[in-house]
Motif scaffolding. Structure first.
Motif, PDB file in Angstrom:
ATOM      1  N   LEU A   1       0.769  -0.921   0.134  1.00  0.00           N
ATOM      2  CA  LEU A   1      -0.454   0.227  -0.004  1.00  0.00           C
ATOM      3  C   LEU A   1       1.058   1.267   0.064  1.00  0.00           C
ATOM      4  CD1 LEU A   1      -3.094   0.974   0.222  1.00  0.00           C
ATOM      5  CD2 LEU A   1      -2.515   1.325   2.879  1.00  0.00           C
ATOM      6  N   ILE A   2       0.748   1.959  -1.191  1.00  0.00           N
ATOM      7  CA  ILE A   2       1.456   3.049  -1.344  1.00  0.00           C
ATOM      8  C   ILE A   2       1.121   4.370  -0.101  1.00  0.00           C
ATOM      9  CG2 ILE A   2       2.717   5.142  -2.489  1.00  0.00           C
ATOM     10  CD1 ILE A   2       2.661   2.823  -4.905  1.00  0.00           C
ATOM     11  N   VAL A   3       1.918   4.916   0.468  1.00  0.00           N
ATOM     12  CA  VAL A   3       1.344   6.262   1.280  1.00  0.00           C
ATOM     13  C   VAL A   3       1.586   7.878   0.316  1.00  0.00           C
ATOM     14  CG1 VAL A   3       0.525   6.774   3.463  1.00  0.00           C
ATOM     15  CG2 VAL A   3       0.315   4.292   2.777  1.00  0.00           C
ATOM     16  N   GLU A   4       1.022   8.503   0.295  1.00  0.00           N
ATOM     17  CA  GLU A   4       1.630   9.444  -0.895  1.00  0.00           C
ATOM     18  C   GLU A   4       0.526  10.591   0.326  1.00  0.00           C
ATOM     19  OE1 GLU A   4       3.776  11.280  -1.103  1.00  0.00           O
ATOM     20  OE2 GLU A   4       3.486  11.989  -3.133  1.00  0.00           O
TER      21      GLU A   4
ATOM     22  N   ARG B   1      -1.708  -1.105  -3.791  1.00  0.00           N
ATOM     23  CA  ARG B   1      -2.903  -0.602  -3.744  1.00  0.00           C
ATOM     24  C   ARG B   1      -2.013   1.321  -3.506  1.00  0.00           C
ATOM     25  NH1 ARG B   1      -8.308  -3.140  -1.107  1.00  0.00           N
ATOM     26  NH2 ARG B   1      -8.700  -4.706  -2.418  1.00  0.00           N
ATOM     27  N   ILE B   2      -2.826   2.407  -3.577  1.00  0.00           N
ATOM     28  CA  ILE B   2      -2.946   3.489  -3.486  1.00  0.00           C
ATOM     29  C   ILE B   2      -3.448   4.678  -2.604  1.00  0.00           C
ATOM     30  CG2 ILE B   2      -2.499   6.010  -4.100  1.00  0.00           C
ATOM     31  CD1 ILE B   2      -1.687   4.306  -6.581  1.00  0.00           C
ATOM     32  N   CYS B   3      -3.364   4.664  -0.918  1.00  0.00           N
ATOM     33  CA  CYS B   3      -3.759   5.756  -0.377  1.00  0.00           C
ATOM     34  C   CYS B   3      -3.018   6.919  -0.046  1.00  0.00           C
ATOM     35  CB  CYS B   3      -3.705   5.056   0.981  1.00  0.00           C
ATOM     36  SG  CYS B   3      -4.050   5.673   2.555  1.00  0.00           S
ATOM     37  N   VAL B   4      -4.197   7.863  -0.446  1.00  0.00           N
ATOM     38  CA  VAL B   4      -3.399   9.867  -0.527  1.00  0.00           C
ATOM     39  C   VAL B   4      -4.426  10.331   0.875  1.00  0.00           C
ATOM     40  CG1 VAL B   4      -2.591   9.254  -2.849  1.00  0.00           C
ATOM     41  CG2 VAL B   4      -5.072  10.043  -2.761  1.00  0.00           C
TER      42      VAL B   4
END
Ligand code: IMP
Ligand code: MG
Length: 193
Positions: A98-101, A126-129
């Motif tokens: 999980l990418i956290v940006e 997955r991506i979480c912003v």
């Protein structure tokens, strides 16, 4: 209520709403990964504060790793090119990543990161912003988890910077144009110098 910094023209999201939303995201991620462990990848430096809060709201086994990228150019505009300044410490093959940006703006940074990390064969990605500015998008990319959808404004605080400053503000605020365009907003005073 948060006390406002003089360089901030308005508070977009106060700290209590940020905290409440992070808890909701954590609960959603916990439910979605109920049968899996995760590897969070925090993108330095903007996502540090969000990641620190988010990971404590996720009740699953996890590891965390860090990556630093730079979109060439300083200030409030991005040039488009991305390069890796610091790569991951560990291999992510077979992991649920999980990418956290901090913010999804033009999308160039996250599109590059997604393509780069997919080549390393994670089990899922997955991506979480925390913030999403859909009006600014230049490439087709969506985040799986979004804290707040925000208008097209330059935002600082809660990890987001302008020339490395303001990351420590506890709220998300709109930076006063006076700070990044002093000549335009100073008017006569500037022209007489
Ligand atoms: P991108 O345009 O989606 O590639 O975003 C690149 C980077 O620009 C983000 O990771 C942020 O560091 C920075 N950025 C974009 N919008 C803002 C903002 O409103 N405030 C502070 N940094 C921003
Ligand atoms: Mg930045």
């Amino acid at each position: 209520m948060n006390k406002m910094h003089p360089d901030i023209s308005r508070i977009l999201i106060p700290s209590d709403r940020l905290a409440a939303r992070v808890r909701e995201l954590g609960a959603q991620i916990t439910a979605d990964y109920h049968d899996r462990s995760l590897c969070l990848i925090a993108i330095l430096r903007g996502a540090v504060i969000f990641t620190a809060d988010l990971m404590r709201s996720i009740d699953r086994p996890m590891t965390v790793d860090f990556m630093a990228v730079s979109s060439y150019g300083a200030g409030t505009v991005t040039s488009g090119a991305v390069r890796i300044l610091k790569d991951l410490n560990a291999d992510i093959a077979g992991l649920h990543v999980l990418i956290v940006e901090d913010v999804l703006d033009t999308g160039l940074t996250l599109r590059y990161l997604k393509e780069n990390l997919l080549q390393r064969d994670p089990a899922s990605l997955r991506i979480c912003v925390m913030f999403d500015k859909p009006e600014r998008r230049r490439v087709d990319i969506k985040a799986d988890y979004v804290g707040f959808t925000i208008p097209d404004a330059f935002v600082v605080g809660y990890g987001l910077d302008y020339n490395e400053r303001y990351r420590n503000l506890p709220y998300a605020g709109v930076l006063s144009p006076r700070v990044y365009a002093p000549m335009e907003s100073a008017g006569d005073e500037a022209r007489h110098k």
